[in-house]
Structure formats: C-alpha cells, structure tokens
Design an enzyme around this catalytic site. Structure first.
Site, PDB file in Angstrom:
ATOM      1  CG  HIS A   1      -1.888  -1.054   1.312  1.00  0.00           C
ATOM      2  ND1 HIS A   1      -2.088  -1.562   2.611  1.00  0.00           N
ATOM      3  CD2 HIS A   1      -2.450  -1.885   0.488  1.00  0.00           C
ATOM      4  CE1 HIS A   1      -2.932  -2.715   2.429  1.00  0.00           C
ATOM      5  NE2 HIS A   1      -3.085  -2.742   1.173  1.00  0.00           N
TER       6      HIS A   1
ATOM      7  CE  LYS B   1       1.987   3.254   5.815  1.00  0.00           C
ATOM      8  NZ  LYS B   1       1.324   2.285   5.094  1.00  0.00           N
TER       9      LYS B   1
ATOM     10  CE1 TYR C   1      -0.564   2.427   9.349  1.00  0.00           C
ATOM     11  CE2 TYR C   1      -0.950   0.172  10.524  1.00  0.00           C
ATOM     12  CZ  TYR C   1      -1.301   1.279   9.834  1.00  0.00           C
ATOM     13  OH  TYR C   1      -2.616   0.966   9.062  1.00  0.00           O
TER      14      TYR C   1
ATOM     15  CG  ASP D   1      -4.391  -5.529  -0.214  1.00  0.00           C
ATOM     16  OD1 ASP D   1      -4.404  -4.369  -0.813  1.00  0.00           O
ATOM     17  OD2 ASP D   1      -3.868  -5.917   0.957  1.00  0.00           O
TER      18      ASP D   1
END
Length: 188
Positions: free
Chosen positions: A67, A77, A137, A175
């Site tokens: 992603h 991130k 995250y 996905d």
C-alpha cells in the site's frame, strides 16, 4: 539506578529506510524500553511530524499490502509488532532514486521489538508468520481514500520472496485487484 540509553538506528541498503533496535531492560518483573523518543528520532532520521497511531490484528498468512498514498497525501510510517511475528517490506517507488524498484525486508516481532521506518515514496506491506500478530504504526499524514494505491504483493518485477507458500496467503479483495508495479503511479 538504571540510565536509559537510546535506540540503535541501522541504515538499510535503501537510503532513508531504517531498522531501529531498542535497548530492552529486563528483570524479574518483566521488561521496559523506550518505544519512541522524538529528540533521538530527529537526531538520527530527521523531522517527521507523526500525527496518528494505528493498530491492526491479523492471523497467520494475512498479507496486507503493498500500500501507499499518492502525491501530497503520501505517508511516512514507523511500524512495529507488539505481539507475534511478521515480515515487513518497503518498496522504493521513487523514479529518481538509485534504488528504484528495490525493497527492504525485515522481521518484526514482539520478541525482537524492532521498529522499521519507511519514508514517503515507498509502498509498504507485511505478512503474518505467527498464529496472530498485533501490528502498530505511526503515520505523518491522514488516511485519504482518494489517494490510496497499491501494487500486487506477488508482482514478478519486484521479486519479493515472501517466506510462506502463496496458497497460504490471505489477503483482501482490494489487494488482489491491485495493479502491477509497471502500472503504478510512482513518485518523482
């Protein structure tokens, strides 16, 4: 008296991507470590204004990714696993980068307590290797559905060798429908 020394910031083969090893202090009661310290992070990596923390729980074989968010909505991130074990992957999708199309793969677990910093300009994904995993995250930009994008986790141009049999991979419909690396909207 215990003096808390900081974390070890290990540069990877892709500039800007780091594996961060905390110093863990254990005794009969359990353990303690500093998971994030702004001043130390900025000293080693630079200024990143994290604005949100996210958490997910997944079972064995779940693969989330690859992603990214496009343009001004891209995200840096700082990821880690609280419980369980995952393989985490960052793919350089910056066209002007000398490591364009290359990836870094690292194991993150509740045991090793490693963190993985992924700057803007990367696609990101992870695969759960334990019965379940709690993944957390920090991000420096909000989720923007209009800017979200993805690349197939099994794209042959990327050559990512996920460490389980593909028949055991569980992923979302979104996905599975992600485009190829060649079709991806890339960063300059």
């Amino acid at each position: 008296m215990i003096t808390f020394a900081g974390m070890e910031y290990k540069a990877t083969e892709i500039e800007g991507v780091y594996v961060i090893e905390p110093r863990v202090f254990k005794d009969a009661r359990g353990y303690f470590f500093e998971a994030f310290k702004q001043e130390e992070f900025e000293k080693h990596i630079g200024r990143v204004n994290f604005i949100q923390d996210n958490e997910s729980k997944s079972s064995y074989g779940v693969l989330r990714g690859l992603h990214y968010q496009k343009g001004e909505m891209s995200q840096a991130k700082l990821v880690r696993v609280i419980q369980g074990r995952v393989i985490d992957v960052a793919v350089d999708i910056r066209k002007s980068s000398p490591t364009f199309g290359k990836h870094v793969m690292v194991e993150l677990s509740g045991e090793n307590k490693r963190q993985f910093f992924i700057p803007r300009g990367f696609a990101h994904g992870f695969l759960v290797l334990s019965d379940e995993a709690v993944f957390t995250y920090k991000v420096d930009n909000v989720y923007a559905p209009q800017a979200e994008a993805g690349i197939r986790f099994d794209d042959p141009d990327l050559g990512i060798e996920w460490p389980i049999d593909e028949k055991d991979v569980l992923t979302s419909e979104k996905d599975l429908k992600a485009g190829s690396f060649r079709e991806a909207e890339l960063f300059d």
